[in-house]
Design an enzyme around this catalytic site. Sequence first.
Site, short mmCIF file in Angstrom:
data_model
loop_
_atom_site.label_atom_id
_atom_site.label_comp_id
_atom_site.label_asym_id
_atom_site.label_seq_id
_atom_site.Cartn_x
_atom_site.Cartn_y
_atom_site.Cartn_z
NE ARG A 60 -3.49 2.41 2.59
CZ ARG A 60 -4.15 2.82 3.66
NH1 ARG A 60 -4.05 2.16 4.79
NH2 ARG A 60 -4.88 3.91 3.60
NE ARG A 88 -3.84 7.58 -2.91
CZ ARG A 88 -4.87 7.87 -3.67
NH1 ARG A 88 -4.78 8.84 -4.59
NH2 ARG A 88 -6.00 7.20 -3.56
CG HIS A 96 -4.28 2.64 -4.31
ND1 HIS A 96 -4.03 3.97 -4.06
CD2 HIS A 96 -3.91 2.41 -5.60
CE1 HIS A 96 -3.53 4.54 -5.16
NE2 HIS A 96 -3.46 3.61 -6.11
#
Length: 258
Positions: free
Chosen positions: A10, A62, A188
């Site tokens: 993650r 991200r 994620h």
Amino acid sequence: MSKYKLFLLRHGEGAWNKENRFCSWVDQKLSENGVKEAQDCGRLLKEQGYKFDQVFCSILSRSVQTAWLVQEAMGQEWVPVIKSWRLNERHYGSLIGLNRAEMALKHGEEKVKLWRRSYDITPPPIDESHPYFLEIYNDRRYNTCDVPKEKLPRAESLKQVLDRLLPYWESTVVPEIKKGKTVLISAHGNSCRALLKHLEGISDEAIAGVTLPTGIPVLLELDDNLRPVKPRQLLGDQEKIKAAIKKVEDQGKALPSK
């Protein structure tokens, strides 16, 4: 007997993780702490002697940034990276941008937990009146998807995340693993949880209790049929990992009024 190694990660903390907001498909860079988490993850993997042959990530910054920072810290910047929207975070629909603790105060912790953690409950869909609708659907990265933009989700349950992820897993990731490559998936919380559910055969009820903290690599050792031969390992300082898991779980709790 273990034949293949797969790493799930993650991404590091993003700006909205820090603010405890549903980030979902809004594109956010890593926070200063998130950059450090990704670098620390890369250093840990290097110290433990791991080498990657292929990296997969979502098309959200991200996730991409985390993959870069991990590779850089490992001295493996040259390892190929493949990006796909199918590894994106779960689409939280109209909840995007809202603060989890404030939502818990308004709707109750159980309702927020159902929205966040249940397997087959879909939050209310996003529509064109939502403040982040155009930011998401006018973003040209979604012109690169293998489905037309109008067919992209407007909200998803975890089940729907798994439904859109599995074809990509089977067609693109599995063949690389079966070539004997060591693969890192930098994605994620929910795309990693969905894949864990599939690989480990976790029940619809039990998946609600699976929490993945940011920046902590998860090692899966798999057999010929890509089934785990031992429990998943969250690598790193176990006390810090426990504290990080509790922090994620507490995000959906209502803050006491001041």
